[in-house]
Design a protein around this motif. Structure first.
Motif, PDB file in Angstrom:
ATOM      1  N   GLY A 165       0.816  -1.215   0.000  1.00  0.00           N
ATOM      2  CA  GLY A 165       0.000   0.000   0.000  1.00  0.00           C
ATOM      3  C   GLY A 165       0.845   1.258   0.000  1.00  0.00           C
ATOM      4  N   GLU A 166       1.876   1.273   0.833  1.00  0.00           N
ATOM      5  CA  GLU A 166       2.791   2.426   0.863  1.00  0.00           C
ATOM      6  C   GLU A 166       3.516   2.563  -0.467  1.00  0.00           C
ATOM      7  OE1 GLU A 166       4.520   2.909   5.308  1.00  0.00           O
ATOM      8  OE2 GLU A 166       4.774   0.906   4.426  1.00  0.00           O
ATOM      9  N   PHE A 167       3.936   1.444  -1.021  1.00  0.00           N
ATOM     10  CA  PHE A 167       4.631   1.432  -2.308  1.00  0.00           C
ATOM     11  C   PHE A 167       3.746   2.025  -3.397  1.00  0.00           C
ATOM     12  CE2 PHE A 167       6.030  -0.728  -6.243  1.00  0.00           C
ATOM     13  CZ  PHE A 167       7.394  -0.436  -6.230  1.00  0.00           C
ATOM     14  N   ALA A 168       2.461   1.640  -3.404  1.00  0.00           N
ATOM     15  CA  ALA A 168       1.521   2.127  -4.414  1.00  0.00           C
ATOM     16  C   ALA A 168       1.291   3.632  -4.311  1.00  0.00           C
ATOM     17  CB  ALA A 168       0.187   1.391  -4.295  1.00  0.00           C
ATOM     18  N   GLU A 169       1.434   4.184  -3.107  1.00  0.00           N
ATOM     19  CA  GLU A 169       1.256   5.626  -2.915  1.00  0.00           C
ATOM     20  C   GLU A 169       2.412   6.439  -3.486  1.00  0.00           C
ATOM     21  OE1 GLU A 169       0.603   6.268   1.249  1.00  0.00           O
ATOM     22  OE2 GLU A 169      -1.312   5.206   1.226  1.00  0.00           O
ATOM     23  N   GLY A 170       3.525   5.808  -3.721  1.00  0.00           N
ATOM     24  CA  GLY A 170       4.685   6.476  -4.295  1.00  0.00           C
ATOM     25  C   GLY A 170       5.968   5.798  -3.880  1.00  0.00           C
ATOM     26  N   HIS A 171       6.874   5.665  -4.838  1.00  0.00           N
ATOM     27  CA  HIS A 171       8.149   5.002  -4.574  1.00  0.00           C
ATOM     28  C   HIS A 171       9.212   5.585  -5.498  1.00  0.00           C
ATOM     29  CE1 HIS A 171       5.927   2.702  -7.631  1.00  0.00           C
ATOM     30  NE2 HIS A 171       7.106   2.603  -8.216  1.00  0.00           N
ATOM     31  N   LEU A 172      10.449   5.268  -5.226  1.00  0.00           N
ATOM     32  CA  LEU A 172      11.529   5.751  -6.070  1.00  0.00           C
ATOM     33  C   LEU A 172      11.453   5.067  -7.430  1.00  0.00           C
ATOM     34  CD1 LEU A 172      14.528   5.875  -3.571  1.00  0.00           C
ATOM     35  CD2 LEU A 172      12.825   7.614  -4.095  1.00  0.00           C
ATOM     36  N   PRO A 173      11.745   5.796  -8.491  1.00  0.00           N
ATOM     37  CA  PRO A 173      11.685   5.209  -9.832  1.00  0.00           C
ATOM     38  C   PRO A 173      12.555   3.958  -9.942  1.00  0.00           C
ATOM     39  CG  PRO A 173      11.976   7.583  -9.949  1.00  0.00           C
ATOM     40  CD  PRO A 173      12.151   7.199  -8.510  1.00  0.00           C
ATOM     41  N   GLY A 174      11.984   2.915 -10.527  1.00  0.00           N
ATOM     42  CA  GLY A 174      12.714   1.673 -10.747  1.00  0.00           C
ATOM     43  C   GLY A 174      12.778   0.746  -9.546  1.00  0.00           C
ATOM     44  N   ALA A 175      12.232   1.166  -8.428  1.00  0.00           N
ATOM     45  CA  ALA A 175      12.297   0.335  -7.221  1.00  0.00           C
ATOM     46  C   ALA A 175      11.368  -0.863  -7.336  1.00  0.00           C
ATOM     47  CB  ALA A 175      11.907   1.161  -5.996  1.00  0.00           C
ATOM     48  N   ILE A 176      11.783  -1.953  -6.690  1.00  0.00           N
ATOM     49  CA  ILE A 176      10.907  -3.109  -6.549  1.00  0.00           C
ATOM     50  C   ILE A 176      10.443  -3.148  -5.095  1.00  0.00           C
ATOM     51  CG2 ILE A 176      11.993  -4.414  -8.421  1.00  0.00           C
ATOM     52  CD1 ILE A 176      13.388  -6.117  -6.236  1.00  0.00           C
ATOM     53  N   ASN A 177       9.307  -3.750  -4.864  1.00  0.00           N
ATOM     54  CA  ASN A 177       8.736  -3.790  -3.513  1.00  0.00           C
ATOM     55  C   ASN A 177       8.881  -5.185  -2.925  1.00  0.00           C
ATOM     56  OD1 ASN A 177       5.460  -3.726  -2.068  1.00  0.00           O
ATOM     57  ND2 ASN A 177       7.259  -2.770  -1.229  1.00  0.00           N
ATOM     58  N   ILE A 178       9.607  -5.266  -1.808  1.00  0.00           N
ATOM     59  CA  ILE A 178       9.695  -6.493  -1.027  1.00  0.00           C
ATOM     60  C   ILE A 178       9.411  -6.091   0.413  1.00  0.00           C
ATOM     61  CG2 ILE A 178      11.065  -8.490  -0.363  1.00  0.00           C
ATOM     62  CD1 ILE A 178      12.860  -8.018  -2.776  1.00  0.00           C
ATOM     63  N   ASP A 179       8.211  -6.336   0.868  1.00  0.00           N
ATOM     64  CA  ASP A 179       7.735  -5.910   2.182  1.00  0.00           C
ATOM     65  C   ASP A 179       8.459  -6.680   3.292  1.00  0.00           C
ATOM     66  OD1 ASP A 179       6.302  -5.262   4.480  1.00  0.00           O
ATOM     67  OD2 ASP A 179       4.363  -5.894   3.687  1.00  0.00           O
ATOM     68  N   VAL A 180       9.254  -5.959   4.092  1.00  0.00           N
ATOM     69  CA  VAL A 180      10.016  -6.603   5.160  1.00  0.00           C
ATOM     70  C   VAL A 180       9.106  -7.179   6.239  1.00  0.00           C
ATOM     71  CG1 VAL A 180      10.393  -4.541   6.581  1.00  0.00           C
ATOM     72  CG2 VAL A 180      12.088  -6.385   6.611  1.00  0.00           C
ATOM     73  N   SER A 181       7.880  -6.674   6.360  1.00  0.00           N
ATOM     74  CA  SER A 181       6.963  -7.195   7.376  1.00  0.00           C
ATOM     75  C   SER A 181       6.164  -8.404   6.883  1.00  0.00           C
ATOM     76  CB  SER A 181       6.003  -6.095   7.843  1.00  0.00           C
ATOM     77  OG  SER A 181       5.181  -5.666   6.781  1.00  0.00           O
ATOM     78  N   SER A 182       6.355  -8.786   5.633  1.00  0.00           N
ATOM     79  CA  SER A 182       5.652  -9.929   5.076  1.00  0.00           C
ATOM     80  C   SER A 182       6.298 -11.243   5.529  1.00  0.00           C
ATOM     81  CB  SER A 182       5.689  -9.862   3.545  1.00  0.00           C
ATOM     82  OG  SER A 182       5.247 -11.076   2.984  1.00  0.00           O
ATOM     83  N   PRO A 183       5.483 -12.259   5.769  1.00  0.00           N
ATOM     84  CA  PRO A 183       6.056 -13.558   6.135  1.00  0.00           C
ATOM     85  C   PRO A 183       6.875 -14.182   5.000  1.00  0.00           C
ATOM     86  CG  PRO A 183       3.649 -13.689   6.002  1.00  0.00           C
ATOM     87  CD  PRO A 183       4.024 -12.259   5.806  1.00  0.00           C
ATOM     88  N   THR A 184       6.761 -13.644   3.794  1.00  0.00           N
ATOM     89  CA  THR A 184       7.509 -14.187   2.654  1.00  0.00           C
ATOM     90  C   THR A 184       8.781 -13.383   2.355  1.00  0.00           C
ATOM     91  OG1 THR A 184       6.211 -12.886   1.069  1.00  0.00           O
ATOM     92  CG2 THR A 184       5.400 -15.119   1.609  1.00  0.00           C
ATOM     93  N   PHE A 185       9.127 -12.436   3.225  1.00  0.00           N
ATOM     94  CA  PHE A 185      10.313 -11.614   2.980  1.00  0.00           C
ATOM     95  C   PHE A 185      11.564 -12.471   2.809  1.00  0.00           C
ATOM     96  CE2 PHE A 185      14.001  -9.078   4.345  1.00  0.00           C
ATOM     97  CZ  PHE A 185      13.916  -8.032   3.439  1.00  0.00           C
ATOM     98  N   ALA A 186      11.787 -13.398   3.703  1.00  0.00           N
ATOM     99  CA  ALA A 186      12.989 -14.246   3.634  1.00  0.00           C
ATOM    100  C   ALA A 186      13.027 -15.038   2.329  1.00  0.00           C
ATOM    101  CB  ALA A 186      13.055 -15.187   4.826  1.00  0.00           C
ATOM    102  N   ASP A 187      11.872 -15.517   1.877  1.00  0.00           N
ATOM    103  CA  ASP A 187      11.817 -16.255   0.614  1.00  0.00           C
ATOM    104  C   ASP A 187      12.175 -15.354  -0.562  1.00  0.00           C
ATOM    105  OD1 ASP A 187      10.997 -18.577   1.963  1.00  0.00           O
ATOM    106  OD2 ASP A 187       8.875 -18.082   1.728  1.00  0.00           O
ATOM    107  N   ALA A 188      11.654 -14.120  -0.546  1.00  0.00           N
ATOM    108  CA  ALA A 188      11.948 -13.172  -1.624  1.00  0.00           C
ATOM    109  C   ALA A 188      13.430 -12.809  -1.634  1.00  0.00           C
ATOM    110  CB  ALA A 188      11.082 -11.923  -1.475  1.00  0.00           C
ATOM    111  N   VAL A 189      14.005 -12.626  -0.465  1.00  0.00           N
ATOM    112  CA  VAL A 189      15.431 -12.311  -0.360  1.00  0.00           C
ATOM    113  C   VAL A 189      16.267 -13.483  -0.870  1.00  0.00           C
ATOM    114  CG1 VAL A 189      17.314 -11.929   1.301  1.00  0.00           C
ATOM    115  CG2 VAL A 189      15.206 -10.580   1.442  1.00  0.00           C
ATOM    116  N   ALA A 190      15.848 -14.694  -0.575  1.00  0.00           N
ATOM    117  CA  ALA A 190      16.582 -15.884  -1.023  1.00  0.00           C
ATOM    118  C   ALA A 190      16.634 -15.983  -2.545  1.00  0.00           C
ATOM    119  CB  ALA A 190      15.944 -17.143  -0.433  1.00  0.00           C
ATOM    120  N   GLU A 191      15.684 -15.360  -3.229  1.00  0.00           N
ATOM    121  CA  GLU A 191      15.662 -15.381  -4.694  1.00  0.00           C
ATOM    122  C   GLU A 191      16.558 -14.319  -5.322  1.00  0.00           C
ATOM    123  OE1 GLU A 191      11.665 -15.315  -6.196  1.00  0.00           O
ATOM    124  OE2 GLU A 191      11.030 -16.934  -4.860  1.00  0.00           O
TER     125      GLU A 191
END
Length: 144
Positions: A64-90
């Motif tokens: 939601g915060e990402f959708a409100e505005g983010h730096l150009p070219g940024a990808i969103n990986i929510d650190v509070s998500s239970p899947t953060f570690a999985d996304a980082v592993a990729e």
């Protein structure tokens, strides 16, 4: 060794420790590229780092915060998500990552977790996206 020499040596060591603990990894006025060592830097150094070849910019705020505005070219990986570690592993362990959030609290947490996962080429934005919008005139915020 006399007491004066010992006292001066101890004070010198303590001063060096205090100064190194206060460092953000990028000394004011230091020329050259920012160091990807997990530290947080000001918006100018972060912009320079994020603009580097092969650097991935990661916004660790909520979708939601990402959708409100983010730096150009940024990808969103929510650190509070239970899947953060999985996304980082990729992510590529040899890659360089410029990480930011709203205020630098979550980016510190994210960088700690990324380092534990073997991603050591990281840099954070001190003060978060608010510092970016406040300090870098060319720092347009993308939306959507």
């Amino acid at each position: 060794m006399n007491i004066r020499t010992l006292r001066a040596s101890v004070l010198g060591v303590l001063a060096a420790l205090v100064l190194s603990a206060c460092s953000t990894g990028q000394d004011a006025g230091t020329e050259g590229p920012p160091v990807f060592d997990g530290t947080h830097v000001d918006s100018e150094a972060f912009a320079q780092a994020a603009d580097g070849d092969g650097v991935t910019v990661i916004d660790v705020r909520t979708p939601g915060e990402f959708a409100e505005g983010h730096l150009p070219g940024a990808i969103n990986i929510d650190v509070s998500s239970p899947t953060f570690a999985d996304a980082v592993a990729e992510l590529d362990a040899d890659g360089a990552y410029a990480v930011y959030c709203q205020s630098a609290n979550r980016s510190r947490l994210a960088i700690d977790q990324m380092t534990t996962a073997g991603l050591t080429e990281t840099i954070g934005l001190e003060g978060g996206i608010g510092a970016w919008t406040g300090d870098v005139e060319t720092g347009d915020i993308a939306t959507g």
